[in-house]
Design a protein around this motif. Structure first.
Motif, short mmCIF file in Angstrom:
data_model
loop_
_atom_site.label_atom_id
_atom_site.label_comp_id
_atom_site.label_asym_id
_atom_site.label_seq_id
_atom_site.Cartn_x
_atom_site.Cartn_y
_atom_site.Cartn_z
N ALA A 13 0.84 -1.21 0.00
CA ALA A 13 0.00 0.00 0.00
C ALA A 13 0.87 1.25 0.00
O ALA A 13 0.63 2.19 -0.77
N ASP A 32 10.43 2.86 6.50
CA ASP A 32 10.06 1.44 6.40
C ASP A 32 10.98 0.56 7.22
O ASP A 32 12.19 0.78 7.27
N THR A 33 10.39 -0.47 7.83
CA THR A 33 11.17 -1.44 8.60
C THR A 33 11.35 -2.76 7.84
O THR A 33 11.95 -3.70 8.37
N LEU A 35 9.39 -5.32 6.86
CA LEU A 35 8.79 -6.57 7.32
C LEU A 35 7.34 -6.70 6.84
O LEU A 35 6.39 -6.62 7.63
N ARG A 37 3.78 -8.19 5.70
CA ARG A 37 3.02 -9.25 6.38
C ARG A 37 3.24 -10.62 5.75
O ARG A 37 3.23 -11.64 6.44
N HIS A 45 0.95 -15.07 -4.60
CA HIS A 45 0.07 -15.46 -5.71
C HIS A 45 -1.12 -14.52 -5.84
O HIS A 45 -1.51 -13.86 -4.88
N ALA A 79 8.88 4.54 12.25
CA ALA A 79 8.28 5.78 12.74
C ALA A 79 7.87 5.51 14.18
O ALA A 79 7.09 4.60 14.43
N HIS A 135 -2.84 -19.14 -1.49
CA HIS A 135 -1.97 -20.32 -1.47
C HIS A 135 -2.71 -21.65 -1.61
O HIS A 135 -2.08 -22.70 -1.63
N ASP A 269 -3.88 -2.99 4.43
CA ASP A 269 -4.57 -3.90 5.35
C ASP A 269 -5.21 -3.17 6.53
O ASP A 269 -6.32 -3.49 6.94
N ILE A 277 -2.59 -8.35 -1.69
CA ILE A 277 -1.66 -7.40 -2.29
C ILE A 277 -2.38 -6.47 -3.26
O ILE A 277 -2.17 -5.24 -3.25
C1 LIG Z 1 1.66 -15.63 5.30
C2 LIG Z 1 0.96 -14.67 4.36
C3 LIG Z 1 1.02 -14.89 3.00
C4 LIG Z 1 0.36 -14.01 2.14
N1 LIG Z 1 0.39 -14.28 0.81
C5 LIG Z 1 -0.25 -13.45 -0.05
C6 LIG Z 1 -0.27 -13.76 -1.45
O1 LIG Z 1 0.27 -14.77 -1.91
N2 LIG Z 1 -0.96 -12.91 -2.26
C7 LIG Z 1 -1.60 -11.79 -1.80
O2 LIG Z 1 -2.19 -11.06 -2.61
N3 LIG Z 1 -1.59 -11.49 -0.48
C8 LIG Z 1 -0.92 -12.29 0.40
N4 LIG Z 1 -0.93 -11.99 1.74
C9 LIG Z 1 -1.57 -10.75 2.21
C10 LIG Z 1 -0.60 -9.57 1.99
O3 LIG Z 1 0.63 -9.86 2.61
C11 LIG Z 1 -1.16 -8.27 2.58
O4 LIG Z 1 -2.50 -8.06 2.18
C12 LIG Z 1 -0.30 -7.08 2.12
O5 LIG Z 1 1.05 -7.30 2.51
C13 LIG Z 1 -0.82 -5.79 2.73
O6 LIG Z 1 -0.02 -4.71 2.31
P1 LIG Z 1 0.24 -3.46 3.27
O7 LIG Z 1 1.05 -2.50 2.48
O8 LIG Z 1 -1.03 -3.00 3.88
O9 LIG Z 1 1.13 -4.02 4.49
P2 LIG Z 1 2.53 -4.76 4.44
O10 LIG Z 1 2.78 -5.35 3.11
O11 LIG Z 1 2.53 -5.66 5.63
O12 LIG Z 1 3.60 -3.59 4.62
C14 LIG Z 1 3.70 -2.83 5.79
C15 LIG Z 1 5.12 -2.25 5.85
O13 LIG Z 1 5.18 -1.29 6.92
C16 LIG Z 1 6.38 -1.50 7.65
N5 LIG Z 1 6.20 -0.96 9.02
C17 LIG Z 1 5.43 -1.46 10.01
N6 LIG Z 1 5.48 -0.66 11.09
C18 LIG Z 1 6.29 0.38 10.76
C19 LIG Z 1 6.72 1.56 11.44
N7 LIG Z 1 6.32 1.86 12.68
N8 LIG Z 1 7.57 2.42 10.81
C20 LIG Z 1 7.98 2.16 9.53
N9 LIG Z 1 7.59 1.05 8.84
C21 LIG Z 1 6.75 0.19 9.44
C22 LIG Z 1 6.59 -3.01 7.61
O14 LIG Z 1 7.92 -3.35 7.89
C23 LIG Z 1 6.18 -3.31 6.15
O15 LIG Z 1 7.27 -3.16 5.26
C24 LIG Z 1 -0.31 -12.87 2.64
C25 LIG Z 1 -0.36 -12.65 4.02
C26 LIG Z 1 0.24 -13.55 4.88
C27 LIG Z 1 0.14 -13.34 6.37
#
Ligand SMILES: Cc1cc2nc3c(=O)[nH]c(=O)nc-3n(C[C@H](O)[C@H](O)[C@H](O)COP(=O)(O)OP(=O)(O)OC[C@H]3O[C@@H](n4cnc5c(N)ncnc54)[C@H](O)[C@@H]3O)c2cc1C
Length: 298
Positions: A13, A32-33, A35, A37, A45, A79, A135, A269, A277
């Motif tokens: 996102a 960004d850290t 990590l 999800r 996928h 942050a 998956h 999320d 994703i």
């Molecule tokens: C095991 C697993 C497998 C998955 N497989 C799939 C898949 O195959 N296909 C799919 O479409 N979806 C998959 N998902 C879902 C998908 O991972 C999430 O929907 C997606 O990552 C959400 O994106 P996001 O940007 O909201 O958060 P994230 O991708 O989790 O990114 C958040 C980012 O913020 C950073 N962060 C957190 N706190 C801080 C802070 N205080 N300061 C700075 N940075 C910070 C984190 O390190 C991370 O880099 C999977 C989820 C899990 C749990």
């Protein structure tokens, strides 16, 4: 120098949002850290044109492309605090830096809280899975399990039945009502009552799901919908309004993605709840466009 926006979280996102703002030549810092999800899964996928690629590779490509924009700064630090208000925010980062910005976008994603059952955590993202759309295809059919955590598990199990022959481990969660039982029966879902005590390696690469003494149930994969928690203290520290969903609390946002604190937006999320994703990326794009407009019509 004051940034137009700080993006907290460089996952799907956050980076999708960053791309829109970078292309509008806006000054942004992304904290960004590293990590995301889905870091527990070797491949991701269901994201169009990226099916089967490791999630980390997709994010690394995105970072590389964003780094080419002159107005983008990356900071690999958390942050820790958000102070100030609309047009005069500042974020204190874990490396001690203070970054000033007119707007802030929170995109820190979720941390999953798995049930406290031995053997579950180390298999997370491998044979213990949260989402059949992500998956389930790769499991390849056969015996699969669904571990109940809430009363929604029956509905989840009925859906998972498109990916295999499901056993629903009720795990001391109240058993499904009559209506759900009828759907489960029609979907050939078997019920296994009792508390799940452990998950271990079984013969032939199967998972052995133990429900007390006796023969464990063998499955190829176990689906569980964990409780998801927003990965940041900022919502609590700034008293943001939350919204309850079946998987946990998310941030309450309006149609533009703005939280209850004016000038602070949320995407991914933590603003959507159950997502993936593609949805998190699309939400990042949409929220960034509204955030950009708010810089003009303030
Ligand atoms: C095991 C697993 C497998 C998955 N497989 C799939 C898949 O195959 N296909 C799919 O479409 N979806 C998959 N998902 C879902 C998908 O991972 C999430 O929907 C997606 O990552 C959400 O994106 P996001 O940007 O909201 O958060 P994230 O991708 O989790 O990114 C958040 C980012 O913020 C950073 N962060 C957190 N706190 C801080 C802070 N205080 N300061 C700075 N940075 C910070 C984190 O390190 C991370 O880099 C999977 C989820 C899990 C749990």
């Amino acid at each position: 120098m004051t940034e137009d926006a700080i993006i907290i979280g460089g996952g799907f996102a956050g980076l999708s949002a960053a791309m829109q703002l970078a292309r509008a030549r806006r000054r942004i810092t992304i904290l960004d850290t590293g990590l995301p999800r889905n870091r527990f899964a070797a491949r991701s996928h269901g994201f169009l044109a990226q099916d089967g690629r490791p999630g980390g590779d997709i994010l690394a490509d995105a970072r590389r492309q964003l780094a080419a924009y002159e107005t983008v700064t990356f900071r690999d630090a958390p942050a820790e605090r958000l102070e100030g208000e609309r047009d005069a925010f500042f974020v204190v980062a874990g490396d001690g830096a203070r970054i000033d910005a007119r707007r802030v976008l929170l995109a820190t994603g979720f941390e999953d809280q798995l049930p406290d059952i031995p053997g579950l955590a180390e298999r997370w993202g491998k044979t213990v899975l949260h989402c059949p759309y992500c998956h389930g295809y790769e499991v390849g059919g056969g015996a699969v399990g669904v571990l109940a955590r809430t009363s929604d598990a029956a509905r989840f199990a009925a859906v998972v039945a498109d990916w295999g022959d499901v056993t629903l481990f009720t795990n001391a969660v109240p058993e499904p009502d009559e209506k759900d039982l009828a759907v489960l029966e029609a979907r050939n879902v078997k019920l296994r009552p009792g508390r799940v005590t452990a998950v271990a390696d079984g013969p032939g690469g199967m998972l052995a799901v133990e429900t007390g003494p006796g023969i464990p149930t063998l499955v190829k994969a176990l689906f569980v919908s964990p409780e998801a928690r927003v990965r940041s203290d900022i919502p609590r520290d700034r008293g943001l309004e939350l919204k309850q969903t079946p998987i946990g609390n998310i941030l309450k946002t309006d149609d533009t993605g703005q939280t209850s604190l004016p000038g602070l937006y949320a995407a991914g999320d933590i603003a959507l709840g159950a997502a993936n994703i593609a949805l998190a990326s699309a939400n990042g794009v949409k929220t960034a466009v509204f955030l950009h407009h708010s810089l003009i019509w303030s």
